[in-house]
Design an enzyme around this catalytic site. Sequence first.
Site, PDB file in Angstrom:
ATOM      1  N   ARG A  71     -11.049   4.117 -14.868  1.00 46.55           N
ATOM      2  CA  ARG A  71      -9.923   5.059 -14.869  1.00 46.55           C
ATOM      3  C   ARG A  71     -10.081   6.169 -15.886  1.00 46.55           C
ATOM      4  O   ARG A  71      -9.213   7.044 -15.968  1.00 46.55           O
ATOM      5  CB  ARG A  71      -8.621   4.319 -15.196  1.00 46.55           C
ATOM      6  CG  ARG A  71      -8.200   3.403 -14.086  1.00 46.55           C
ATOM      7  CD  ARG A  71      -6.799   2.881 -14.302  1.00 46.55           C
ATOM      8  NE  ARG A  71      -6.645   1.730 -13.445  1.00 46.55           N
ATOM      9  CZ  ARG A  71      -5.498   1.161 -13.155  1.00 46.55           C
ATOM     10  NH1 ARG A  71      -4.382   1.619 -13.678  1.00 46.55           N
ATOM     11  NH2 ARG A  71      -5.448   0.125 -12.365  1.00 46.55           N
ATOM     12  N   ARG A  86       6.839  -7.050 -11.449  1.00 47.79           N
ATOM     13  CA  ARG A  86       6.187  -6.738 -12.717  1.00 47.79           C
ATOM     14  C   ARG A  86       7.130  -6.022 -13.669  1.00 47.79           C
ATOM     15  O   ARG A  86       7.898  -5.162 -13.251  1.00 47.79           O
ATOM     16  CB  ARG A  86       4.956  -5.868 -12.449  1.00 47.79           C
ATOM     17  CG  ARG A  86       3.729  -6.671 -12.100  1.00 47.79           C
ATOM     18  CD  ARG A  86       2.600  -5.837 -11.590  1.00 47.79           C
ATOM     19  NE  ARG A  86       2.299  -4.649 -12.406  1.00 47.79           N
ATOM     20  CZ  ARG A  86       1.273  -3.841 -12.157  1.00 47.79           C
ATOM     21  NH1 ARG A  86       0.472  -4.077 -11.137  1.00 47.79           N
ATOM     22  NH2 ARG A  86       1.077  -2.788 -12.910  1.00 47.79           N
ATOM     23  N   ARG A  88       7.965  -3.380  -5.234  1.00 43.13           N
ATOM     24  CA  ARG A  88       6.797  -4.283  -5.189  1.00 43.13           C
ATOM     25  C   ARG A  88       7.116  -5.658  -5.765  1.00 43.13           C
ATOM     26  O   ARG A  88       7.753  -5.777  -6.798  1.00 43.13           O
ATOM     27  CB  ARG A  88       5.637  -3.660  -5.975  1.00 43.13           C
ATOM     28  CG  ARG A  88       4.454  -4.617  -6.128  1.00 43.13           C
ATOM     29  CD  ARG A  88       3.174  -3.923  -6.469  1.00 43.13           C
ATOM     30  NE  ARG A  88       3.153  -3.365  -7.812  1.00 43.13           N
ATOM     31  CZ  ARG A  88       2.129  -2.672  -8.302  1.00 43.13           C
ATOM     32  NH1 ARG A  88       1.062  -2.431  -7.553  1.00 43.13           N
ATOM     33  NH2 ARG A  88       2.178  -2.191  -9.525  1.00 43.13           N
TER      34      ARG A  88
END
Length: 212
Positions: free
Chosen positions: A88, A159, A126
């Site tokens: 990244r 999360r 999510r």
Amino acid sequence: MKIILMGPPGSGKGTQASYIASFAGVNSVSSGDLFRDNLARDTELGRLAKTYMDQGKYVPDNVTIDMVMSWIEAPANKEGFVLDGFPRTLMQAEALDDRLSELGGVDKVILFNVPEVELVKRLSGRILCRKCQMPFHKEFSPPKNDGECDKCGGELFQRDDDTEVVVRKRLKVYTEETDPVVDWYRKTTNIVEIDGSQEIRDVEASLNEALR
Ligand code: ADP
Ligand code: ADP
Ligand code: ZN
């Protein structure tokens, strides 16, 4: 096959990683999952990573590079792999390039393009499996049984860093730190850009074509 999956948070890397890995006959790994695994085991690396992850910042390059390189070194992964979420930063990309120089380099970089409004909707809904890390979505990709993973029966959880404030920060960091990596791969490798905003099955179909 040595494949790299790139794309902003929520673009579908985790959803497609195991599909691509089984297609290519190799293992896949997510750097984020490796950090969360360390966190669950309460290791020193896990505790360090958490201070960055909670703020939506990247974990420092040196520890991230060491962690992913030791995964690649494992005998089962040396010949091929799917990397989800690594590299990244330019420093990570250079480290990987050095490591792979004797192994013929990266075969394919797959980039998922998804508009930002869609990313925020995806991340805020999510849920993922505590056991096998398979991602689901409350609305777009719900599990067959509430709170239970279709693949392994594990418990689904949300999360801590999938909140709107942290998500915005992660998207900003991606633009600043990872867009330059994408540009670098555009110049140096075989990069395939996929419209990640399609339905999951259509993304799979595009991948099929790209990998053939
Ligand atoms: P990433 O690993 O790139 O951060 P995920 O694979 O975890 O992304 O996907 C983020 C969320 O979006 C998950 O809830 C997932 O179920 C959902 N999702 C993934 N691909 C699609 C898609 N093509 N259409 C709609 N929702 C998707
Ligand atoms: P997403 O794809 O949804 O952004 P990940 O699960 O891949 O999330 O990553 C979660 C967090 O783990 C990131 O916000 C970052 O703090 C850390 N992380 C994961 N991969 C890297 C990496 N290659 N370099 C630095 N930090 C990373
Ligand atoms: Zn599972």
